[in-house]
Design an enzyme around this catalytic site. Structure first.
Site, mmCIF file in Angstrom:
data_model
loop_
_atom_site.group_PDB
_atom_site.id
_atom_site.type_symbol
_atom_site.label_atom_id
_atom_site.label_comp_id
_atom_site.label_asym_id
_atom_site.label_seq_id
_atom_site.Cartn_x
_atom_site.Cartn_y
_atom_site.Cartn_z
ATOM 1 N N HIS A 151 13.437 -18.419 43.362
ATOM 2 C CA HIS A 151 14.750 -18.845 42.870
ATOM 3 C C HIS A 151 15.165 -20.232 43.363
ATOM 4 O O HIS A 151 16.322 -20.468 43.695
ATOM 5 C CB HIS A 151 15.802 -17.812 43.246
ATOM 6 C CG HIS A 151 15.687 -16.510 42.511
ATOM 7 N ND1 HIS A 151 15.126 -16.413 41.260
ATOM 8 C CD2 HIS A 151 16.065 -15.252 42.858
ATOM 9 C CE1 HIS A 151 15.160 -15.139 40.866
ATOM 10 N NE2 HIS A 151 15.714 -14.432 41.812
ATOM 11 N N HIS A 166 22.119 -14.556 37.933
ATOM 12 C CA HIS A 166 21.661 -13.415 38.730
ATOM 13 C C HIS A 166 22.800 -12.404 38.961
ATOM 14 O O HIS A 166 22.996 -11.925 40.078
ATOM 15 C CB HIS A 166 21.126 -13.912 40.070
ATOM 16 C CG HIS A 166 20.092 -13.014 40.691
ATOM 17 N ND1 HIS A 166 20.370 -11.738 41.119
ATOM 18 C CD2 HIS A 166 18.779 -13.219 40.969
ATOM 19 C CE1 HIS A 166 19.290 -11.199 41.652
ATOM 20 N NE2 HIS A 166 18.291 -12.086 41.560
ATOM 21 N N GLU A 224 17.912 -10.541 34.169
ATOM 22 C CA GLU A 224 17.783 -11.993 34.280
ATOM 23 C C GLU A 224 16.909 -12.533 33.147
ATOM 24 O O GLU A 224 15.695 -12.410 33.179
ATOM 25 C CB GLU A 224 17.176 -12.360 35.628
ATOM 26 C CG GLU A 224 17.898 -11.782 36.832
ATOM 27 C CD GLU A 224 17.037 -11.810 38.073
ATOM 28 O OE1 GLU A 224 16.451 -12.876 38.360
ATOM 29 O OE2 GLU A 224 16.925 -10.769 38.744
#
Length: 357
Positions: free
Chosen positions: A108, A182, A317
Site C-alpha cells: 500500500h 481501503h 478494494e
C-alpha cells in the site's frame, strides 16, 4: 426535495497542518464524512429500509487514532495499492526499491504512503451531487517510486445516494500507479460481518503464498471456497478447511473481474440479512481485493465505545492486480508522461429505492 450540500469543519492538526472533515449530504438520508488526512472515508451514514441511519464503514474515534498507525482505515491508498514482491521492480531497464514493510514486501505504498498525507481539498454542491475534490503532489523519488506524480481523487455523493470515487493521475517520468480506497464495510453496523452475504462477479482469483504474494497465474474459482458467483455467507465460507484460507486467516485475495477494459461494471454485491441494507460495488478496475479484516484483534477502539475485532468488517478494494510491476501477464500499471491514469468506483445502495420510493 432537499438538494445535496457540502460542509467543512476542523478535525484537528497533524503537525503544523490543519486537518478538516468534509461532510457530503445527499439531501435524502445518505451522508459521507471525509478527512483531508489520508482522504479517509470516516463515516458513511446510510438508512436501512425502515429509514434508520447508521454508518456502514468502521472508523476510529479521532485524528490521533488515525495518525498513530492503523491498518489503513478508510484511507486513499497509493502510490501502489496491494503488494509488490520484496519491494522491487524494473521499469525501462532501471531497477527500483520501495519500502518492504509487510513480511519483507511492499504494501500500500509504504509507511509514508498517501494514507498518511494531508490532501488539499475543495468542495462543491449542485442540484445533482455534493463533491469533494482532493489533490496531492508526490515528488519524484517519493517512497522510492520514480517520477513526480499529481493525483486527484473526487468523492461525489449524488441525490440518489450513490458514492462515487474518481481517480486521475499524471507523471513527468514513467512510473507505476495503483490507487484504491481501503474502507472497512459493515452494513449492519454491529461489528461482525460473518453473517453478511457476498457475491463477486469473477470467475478466477489469485492464490497467494504465505506472505500474501500471488504464487502463480489466476485459477478458476469453481469448486473452491472462492466461488462467490452466487451470494454466499461470508462466515461459512472463510471457516472452510482450505489452505488458501488458512494462509490468509480468511479472505485476503484478489478476484479478477469479468470483461476487463469494458468500462464501469458491477464487481460485488454485499448484503446484511436482517439489517435492511444492500451495497453494490461498480468499477472500471480489473480486480477487487476482498479482505475480511483477518488481522484486527480488538486493540483498536471504535467511536462511541467497542473495539475493532477480527472479521468485524470487509474491505472491497477495487484495483489493479497485486505485484503487477513484476507480472507481465497482469494488466499494466505503468503510467507515462503522455498518459492520464483514470479510474472510477461507485458504491450503490439499491435498497434505498424502497426508502425514497
Amino acid at each position: 426535495m432537499p438538494r445535496p450540500t457540502v460542509n467543512r469543519n476542523p478535525f484537528g492538526a497533524h503537525g503544523n497542518t490543519d486537518v478538516d472533515v468534509w461532510t457530503l449530504d445527499s439531501g435524502a438520508g445518505v451522508r459521507a464524512e471525509i478527512l483531508t488526512y489520508g482522504g479517509i472515508l470516516h463515516r458513511l451514514n446510510v438508512p436501512d429500509t425502515a429509514g434508520a441511519p447508521a454508518s456502514v464503514v468502521r472508523s476510529l474515534p479521532g485524528l490521533d487514532d488515525y495518525t498513530g498507525g492503523n491498518p489503513f482505515f478508510g484511507a486513499l491508498i497509493g502510490r501502489f495499492a496491494n503488494r509488490i514482491a520484496y519491494g522491487r521492480f524494473t521499469l525501462d531497464e532501471a531497477e527500483y526499491q520501495v519500502p518492504a514493510t509487510d513480511r519483507g514486501h511492499a504494501l500500500h505504498g509504504g509507511p509514508g504512503g498517501f494514507h498518511t498525507r494531508v490532501w488539499q481539498a475543495a468542495g462543491e454542491a449542485t442540484d445533482a451531487a455534493a463533491t469533494l475534490r482532493l489533490t496531492l503532489h508526490s515528488a519524484d523519488g517519493d517512497m522510492g517510486f520514480p517520477g513526480a506524480l499529481d493525483v486527484t481523487v473526487t468523492y461525489a455523493l449524488d441525490a440518489a445516494g450513490t458514492l462515487a470515487l474518481d481517480y486521475t493521475a499524471t507523471t513527468d517520468r514513467p512510473t507505476v500507479v495503483n490507487l484504491t480506497n481501503h474502507a472497512y464495510f459493515d452494513l449492519a453496523a454491529q461489528g461482525d460481518i460473518r453473517g453478511h452475504t457476498l457475491q463477486v462477479d469473477a470467475d478466477s482469483y489469485l492464490p497467494v503464498d504465505e506472505d500474501g504474494i500471488p504464487e502463480g497465474p489466476a485459477t478458476t474459482v469453481h469448486a473452491t471456497p472462492f466461488d462467490l458467483t452466487a451470494p454466499c455467507t461470508v462466515g461459512e465460507r472463510i471457516a472452510l478447511p482450505d489452505e488458501q484460507l488458512r494462509r490468509a486467516g480468511g479472505f485476503d485475495h484478489c478476484w479478477i473481474l469479468r470483461a476487463p477494459g469494458t468500462g464501469l461494471r458491477r464487481a460485488a454485491r454485499l448484503t446484511a440479512p436482517g439489517a435492511g441494507r444492500i451495497m453494490e460495488v461498480w468499477t472500471t478496475e480489473p480486480g477487487i481485493q476482498v479482505y475480511t479484516a483477518n488481522q484486527l484483534d480488538g486493540t483498536l477502539a471504535a467511536p462511541g465505545g467497542g473495539r475493532h475485532d477480527r472479521h468485524s468488517a470487509v474491505c472491497l478494494e477495487t484495483q489493479h492486480l497485486p505485484d503487477s510491476p513484476n507480472r507481465p501477464d497482469h494488466p499494466g500499471t505503468v503510467l507515462r508522461p503522455d498518459e492520464v491514469f483514470r479510474s472510477r468506483t461507485e458504491f450503490r445502495f439499491p435498497h434505498l429505492a424502497a426508502v425514497t420510493g
